[in-house]
Design a protein around this motif. Sequence first.
Motif, PDB file in Angstrom:
ATOM      1  N   LEU A  91       0.896  -1.141   0.019  1.00 23.07           N
ATOM      2  CA  LEU A  91      -0.049   0.057   0.090  1.00 23.07           C
ATOM      3  C   LEU A  91       0.997   1.282   0.058  1.00 23.07           C
ATOM      4  CD1 LEU A  91      -2.665  -1.119   2.891  1.00 23.07           C
ATOM      5  CD2 LEU A  91      -2.838  -1.300   0.287  1.00 23.07           C
ATOM      6  N   ALA A  92       0.030   2.360  -0.472  1.00 21.96           N
ATOM      7  CA  ALA A  92       0.804   3.694  -0.444  1.00 21.96           C
ATOM      8  C   ALA A  92       0.962   4.220   1.013  1.00 21.96           C
ATOM      9  CB  ALA A  92       0.355   4.766  -1.326  1.00 21.96           C
ATOM     10  N   HIS A  93       2.290   4.641   1.553  1.00 16.32           N
ATOM     11  CA  HIS A  93       2.285   5.330   2.594  1.00 16.32           C
ATOM     12  C   HIS A  93       3.125   6.803   2.462  1.00 16.32           C
ATOM     13  CE1 HIS A  93       1.569   1.926   5.069  1.00 16.32           C
ATOM     14  NE2 HIS A  93       2.143   1.274   3.997  1.00 16.32           N
ATOM     15  N   ASN A  94       2.908   7.797   3.223  1.00 18.78           N
ATOM     16  CA  ASN A  94       3.309   9.146   3.218  1.00 18.78           C
ATOM     17  C   ASN A  94       4.827   9.022   3.985  1.00 18.78           C
ATOM     18  OD1 ASN A  94       1.580  10.255   1.540  1.00 18.78           O
ATOM     19  ND2 ASN A  94       0.374  10.882   3.288  1.00 18.78           N
ATOM     20  N   GLN A  95       5.772   9.709   3.337  1.00 21.29           N
ATOM     21  CA  GLN A  95       6.878   9.849   4.167  1.00 21.29           C
ATOM     22  C   GLN A  95       7.443  11.048   4.093  1.00 21.29           C
ATOM     23  OE1 GLN A  95       8.368   7.584   6.187  1.00 21.29           O
ATOM     24  NE2 GLN A  95       7.745   5.483   5.807  1.00 21.29           N
TER      25      GLN A  95
END
Length: 264
Positions: free
Chosen positions: A242-246
């Motif tokens: 899944l896409a995660h913010n960093q």
Amino acid sequence: MTMQPLYDLPLTVVENIRLTSVTNVLVLDAPVIAPVIRSGQFVNVKVNGFHQPLLRRPLSVHRVVGSQIEIMIRIVGIGTQILYDAPVGTALQTLAPLGNTFGYNRDDFDTALLVSGGIGVAPMAMLEETLLKRGKKVVNFIGARSAPDVITRGLTNIHAATDDGSLGFKGNIVRLLAEELPQFNGERLRVFSCGPNRMLESLAQFCNERGLPCEVSIESIMGCGIGICYGCPVRVRGEDGLAHNQLLCQYGSVIDAKEIMFEV
Ligand SMILES: Cc1cc2nc3c(=O)[nH]c(=O)nc-3n(C[C@H](O)[C@H](O)[C@H](O)COP(=O)(O)OP(=O)(O)OC[C@H]3O[C@@H](n4cnc5c(N)ncnc54)[C@H](O)[C@@H]3O)c2cc1C
Ligand code: FES
């Protein structure tokens, strides 16, 4: 990676080398930072002592020479213009070292393909030197708009591509890499890259489709450089798919091509 101490020090300009009408190298006296900074890391520089421009500007480390560090600057706006014009003797308040490193702890390759576009060549000289010391073979692929924009300072074994064909291959650097890749058949390769996001996106796709390990150093607008302002979000694909913010300033600026998601 072990935690590195973070310094905020005034670094004095000892030389301002003009490479082109828009690109220069500042040689900075940095006896504390030079021994600890690693290839792929960056610094965040306050370009003057005034409140404008307020924010520091992130810049890659171009080379380390003894107790000095070098940064390469291309003028795009007010901050980089001030750095292009910086007289010898100027003290630049500098936060360093920032970010992670190229190829840290990796020994799964023998040949490094350094793919850069425009001012993305800046970190490649230090990377090349580091890799050569580790006994790696280094090949540079450098893309630019036109011959005068091809900067090769500190680099060897160069394959160039220009949009207008005025030097080397006519076309973009990913197409040149595609043409030349077969000559590296049988070699354990890893790609290290820095440049405009569009180029990095196309390169990441190219490498991912071929199972070619690739790291990209992303350049985006930053504020603090140390994870406080939340001004540098990037999307990465986690182990869960899944896409995660960093935050780029902490998670990067070097990110694995399989992780980074450019569509945001
Ligand atoms: C980790 C990292 C390393 C970098 N290394 C280098 C380097 O080695 N050499 C170098 O010359 N530059 C490098 N950059 C880019 C550099 O930080 C910006 O060009 C600089 O901050 C612009 O400041 P300015 O005041 O001149 O431009 P501004 O006046 O702030 O902006 C002028 C124009 O440029 C755009 N802009 C500003 N920053 C960026 C950016 N990062 N990417 C794309 N467009 C931008 C603005 O939106 C605006 O349109 C790096 C950026 C990052 C994040
Ligand atoms: S630049 Fe401030 S959080 Fe990344």
